[in-house]
Design a protein around this motif. Structure first.
Motif, PDB file in Angstrom:
ATOM      1  N   UNK A   1     -11.033   0.066   7.639  1.00  0.00           N
ATOM      2  CA  UNK A   1     -11.248  -1.320   8.068  1.00  0.00           C
ATOM      3  C   UNK A   1     -11.463  -2.228   6.860  1.00  0.00           C
TER       4      UNK A   1
ATOM      5  N   UNK B   1      -8.216  -2.628   4.774  1.00  0.00           N
ATOM      6  CA  UNK B   1      -7.205  -3.481   5.403  1.00  0.00           C
ATOM      7  C   UNK B   1      -7.639  -4.935   5.403  1.00  0.00           C
ATOM      8  N   UNK B   2      -8.923  -5.178   5.694  1.00  0.00           N
ATOM      9  CA  UNK B   2      -9.413  -6.557   5.729  1.00  0.00           C
ATOM     10  C   UNK B   2      -9.270  -7.200   4.355  1.00  0.00           C
TER      11      UNK B   2
ATOM     12  N   UNK C   1      -1.778   3.351   7.512  1.00  0.00           N
ATOM     13  CA  UNK C   1      -2.178   2.342   6.529  1.00  0.00           C
ATOM     14  C   UNK C   1      -1.078   2.072   5.520  1.00  0.00           C
TER      15      UNK C   1
ATOM     16  N   UNK D   1      -7.362  -6.224   1.841  1.00  0.00           N
ATOM     17  CA  UNK D   1      -5.947  -6.275   1.433  1.00  0.00           C
ATOM     18  C   UNK D   1      -5.245  -7.442   2.126  1.00  0.00           C
ATOM     19  N   UNK D   2      -5.571  -7.656   3.390  1.00  0.00           N
ATOM     20  CA  UNK D   2      -4.936  -8.755   4.129  1.00  0.00           C
ATOM     21  C   UNK D   2      -5.292 -10.088   3.482  1.00  0.00           C
ATOM     22  N   UNK D   3      -6.554 -10.227   3.062  1.00  0.00           N
ATOM     23  CA  UNK D   3      -6.986 -11.488   2.461  1.00  0.00           C
ATOM     24  C   UNK D   3      -6.509 -11.613   1.015  1.00  0.00           C
TER      25      UNK D   3
ATOM     26  N   UNK E   1       0.863  -1.176   0.000  1.00  0.00           N
ATOM     27  CA  UNK E   1       0.000   0.000   0.000  1.00  0.00           C
ATOM     28  C   UNK E   1       0.906   1.234   0.000  1.00  0.00           C
TER      29      UNK E   1
END
Lengths: 296, 118, 240
Positions: free
Chosen positions: A170, A173-174, A196, A176-178, A32
């Motif tokens: 939120x 990030x959620x 971020x 992007x994490x997955x 990011x």
């Protein structure tokens, strides 16, 4: 690390304005990135060049190793959420969502539905009648649910209230994490997006001022505050980015790292030392660039 | 929760270390994953990962492939030992500086500490 | 192919705007013409005269207004929206060209069918004419089909071109276009004044005597010029 975006000596000049000027910059895969700059610094123009919406005056652009201009393979992997995107008269949010869904292979309709609910976006109201924040929400939903390999968010949260902004962070990030992917966020509200980001790129006047990993930035700048006389004595030994004087008190932002000698001197002079926030650093860097320009 | 005085990933590492010291994360149990930390604190996952890696490098956490990060056996004692070493510079020195500003004598300072301890 | 479908989706996704509005226009046209027919009857007009006179009714030209609108939108609002979504210029032009053909063909079929109905019922039983007029071509159904198709196509490509000029050069471009049009008009008028009257009449009667198929050739030429200009301008367009 693979570079998803590379430009070399990229320029976009209009009659009177050098919107992007001799810019050589690159962005790594699956991180990011923050693209920071004041209003009119050239952030939007750069993004429009990278997505083939504008023709460069000179220089070269590689996105996924190819020129993005008229390039379907590149554009299919890209999603650009523009600030102030205009929509055809009569369009409603559901129309935009349906078009975007058809265009992106990795589109996640379930995520889109969740986000519509989260932002309470009225799907069947004319877009012209939406608030600025609801307009931003359309972009955010498309940008996240498209799950494109390369996503640009140009000032994505304009008009969003504090709760909606938190929702955006939120959700981003959620997702992007997955599903790690390359994301570029432009912003002039820096401290809020700073946590971020993994890298920070500052442009000003169409030119690159600095590019760093956020962790490197931890020691990039410090602020020292104290009496004017003490600060005067201190500044002889360090590189000052910015200085503010109010009455007998002064604050200087200093380029890091700070040597032990300088740190001891500051402590002897009873200066308060603090790590400069990204916002402080950004202001200091752009201000000193502006002053250098004015001198030239 | 997040202040500006130190790099973010060091703050993350310290938060986890605090948790180990106060028993939130007992030895041989899992600590939050990188993504859990990132989402909980609204920070970039790479930054959260760096904080955890720092503790792995210090031997406080151990990686278990496919399961996650666990608090190492003996981590609590190790952290306590390290923190004791830095206790003087981090807490006692600033206290002495403040005391000298107020003009407190060593005896007066001892008296204050004894009173707080009792 | 998928991308062309995406472009068509951009054009047609707003079903209300795309399909209902033309139907409203058509319905309004029919209503007005029928009203005129009723008024004429009440006023005691001769039915045969009415039927013959309405051969010149030009209300059907309102359909071209729709074509103008579509052409202009294609190179303005919709273009910057589509480019913003990551559609390339070439995909946009190809998809929009397909859309032009679909719209023109659809309009032609509708007008042709209505014309056949109108003929069969002698003006919907009211001796009015809307579709069976000189503007929709001679009697045969295929001629109507071709003429309406070409007219709508020409309307769309020409306005797309004008909008493309605006996209590329802004107000200055439009001013140049207007200046050129006025200059041409002045030159034509000047020639008209200078030439002997019978030669001027000769030009008019040459146009007047053109066979239907030659008119279609002219119309097709105009459409082609518009189409080429639309592609050239579109392939250099930037977002505005």
């Amino acid at each position: 690390m693979t570079q998803v975006i590379e430009t070399s000596a990229l320029s976009k000049h209009y009659k009177a304005v050098k919107a992007v000027n001799d810019l050589t910059v690159s962005f790594d895969e699956n991180r990011i990135h923050g693209l920071l700059g004041r209003n009119g610094a050239g952030k939007t123009t750069l993004m429009q060049l990278l997505t083939g919406q504008l023709f460069a005056t000179s220089g070269d652009i590689r996105v996924f190793g190819e020129s993005p201009l008229e390039n379907t393979t590149v554009m299919q992997r890209t999603c650009f959420i523009q600030e102030g995107q205009t929509y055809p008269d009569g369009f409603e949010p559901r129309h935009v969502i349906s078009i975007a869904a058809g265009m992106h292979e990795k589109w996640d309709q379930q995520r889109a539905d969740e986000l519509v609910e989260m932002f309470e976006l009225p799907m069947k109201r004319k877009i012209k009648k939406l608030s600025r924040g609801q307009l931003s929400a359309i972009g955010i939903i498309v940008g996240i649910a498209s799950r494109a390999d390369l996503t640009f968010f140009d000032e994505p949260y304009l008009g969003l209230d504090a709760v909606a902004r938190k929702n955006f962070y939120d959700a981003l990030l959620a997702d992007y994490a997955a599903h790690p992917r390359t994301i570029l966020i432009s912003s002039h509200h820096i401290d809020e997006v700073a946590p971020l980001l993994e890298t920070v790129t500052v442009i000003d006047n169409g030119e690159l001022l600095m590019q760093h990993d956020v962790d490197e930035l931890a020691d990039a700048a410090f602020a020292f505050a104290g009496t004017r006389a003490a600060v005067d004595q201190f500044t002889g030994s360090v590189q000052v980015l910015e200085r503010t004087d109010i009455g007998g008190l002064s604050t200087v932002v200093v380029r890091g790292p700070i040597t032990q000698d300088a740190a001891r001197l500051a402590s002897d002079l009873r200066l308060d030392k603090s790590r400069a926030s990204l916002q402080d650093l950004f202001v200091a860097v752009t201000e000193s660039a502006r002053k250098a320009r004015q001198k030239a | 929760m997040i202040d500006d005085s130190r790099p973010l990933f060091i703050q993350i590492a310290d938060q986890i270390a605090d948790g180990i010291l106060d028993g939130t994360y007992p030895e041989d149990t899992a600590v939050p994953s990188t993504n859990e930390l990132a989402q909980h604190l609204r920070i970039n996952p790479a930054t959260a990962g760096k904080g955890l890696t720092r503790l792995v490098e210090q031997g406080v956490l151990v990686k278990r492939r496919g399961i996650g990060m666990f608090v190492a056996i003996g981590a609590r004692a190790q952290l306590a030992h390290e923190r004791t070493a830095s206790f003087a510079t981090e807490y006692v020195e600033p206290m002495l500086r403040a005391a000298s500003q107020l003009g407190l004598t060593p005896d007066q300072l001892h008296a204050i500490i004894d009173k707080e301890l009792s | 192919m998928q991308r062309i479908k995406n472009v068509l989706n951009v054009h047609f996704v707003d079903r209300k705007g795309t399909f209902l509005v033309p139907i409203y226009i058509l319905a309004a046209m029919v209503a007005i013409v029928i009203a005129i027919g009723i008024i004429a009857r009440v006023a005691g007009a001769n039915e045969a005269d009415l039927y013959e006179g309405m051969k010149w009714n030009g209300a059907v030209w309102a359909l071209l207004g729709m074509g103008f609108g579509i052409g202009a939108m294609t190179m303005t609002q919709y273009l910057s929206f589509a480019l913003g979504l990551g559609i390339t210029r070439r995909e946009w032009l190809a998809g929009s060209s397909v859309m032009f053909v679909l719209v023109a063909a659809g309009t032609a079929v509708i007008v042709m069918v209505l014309k056949l109905i109108e003929q069969a019922t002698t003006g919907f039983g009211l001796s009015v004419r809307l579709f069976d007029t000189v503007h929709t071509g001679p009697a045969s159904w295929w001629q109507t089909l071709l003429q309406v198709f070409l007219m709508v196509m020409a309307a769309m490509t020409l306005t797309a071109t004008i909008s493309g000029i605006w996209n590329r050069w802004g107000k200055t471009g439009l001013m140049w276009l207007a200046a050129i049009a006025i200059a041409l008009g002045v030159v034509a008028f000047g020639i008209g004044i200078l030439l002997p009257a019978d030669q001027v009449m000769g030009v008019f009667s040459w146009f007047g005597n053109l066979a239907w198929i030659s008119w279609m050739g002219l119309l097709a030429g105009v459409m082609l010029i518009g189409a080429v200009a639309f592609w050239l301008l579109g392939s250099k367009a930037e977002v505005r």
